[in-house]
Design a protein around this motif. Structure first.
Motif: not given
Length: 186
Positions: A41-45, A47-50
């Protein structure tokens, strides 16, 4: 894989045997263990932070790998083949001295990121950053000196054929320390 090597098989057959054995192992796991296969499950927010925090480190790692690989091709194309062996030996010293700052940075990065996320911790983050730089400077200097002083002894005692590489080991160990320190500043 061992059967292919024993039968003097080629590299494609070796790769094929690894592929088959990996898939057989996955099939056995899928049948015997429940929940092995799950979709991420990908959390876009998040993922972008990482990617924002880890992207520069990943890019530095890829760049360092490219540079340390390309220089060996340059040495091989401009020097005698035996010089590549000496240079590879010296690259070990550069790698060790460059890794010191990388290890310290990776260990302390979560603390710095946590402090950065707090609004009131700017001065505390700067203090920790200066302590980190001091630790990197001291530990890298210690490792570079240890390599420079121990390399001649180790080379002449253990692998005397690599005697011409001793100076190169010291030079590349110093260069590796500077490269590692420079990468830790990014």
């Amino acid at each position: 894989g061992l059967l292919v090597v024993w039968a003097n098989g080629s590299i494609p057959w070796l790769l094929f045997s690894w592929f088959v054995s990996l898939n057989v192992g996955i099939a056995i796991l899928a049948v015997n263990v429940e929940g092995v296969f799950c979709l991420p499950r990908i959390d876009p927010r998040r993922t972008l932070s990482m990617l924002y925090d880890g992207g520069p480190m990943m890019l530095q790692g890829l760049l360092r790998f490219a540079l340390t690989s390309l220089d060996k091709f340059a040495v091989l194309s401009f020097a005698k083949p035996e010089a590549l062996g000496f240079y590879s030996m010296a690259s070990l010293g550069a790698g060790v001295s460059g890794q010191v700052s990388s290890i310290v940075t990776r260990v302390s990065l979560p603390t710095l990121l946590r402090l950065r996320s707090r609004q009131d911790a700017r001065s505390e983050m700067l203090t920790e950053f200066h302590k980190l730089l001091s630790l990197i400077e001291i530990s890298t200097s210690f490792v570079v000196l240890a390599i420079c002083f121990s390399a001649p002894l180790l080379v002449y005692l253990l692998i005397p054929d690599y005697g011409p590489a001793v100076r190169t080991i010291g030079i590349l160990a110093i260069a590796g320390g500077f490269v590692g320190f420079g990468q830790s500043l990014n």
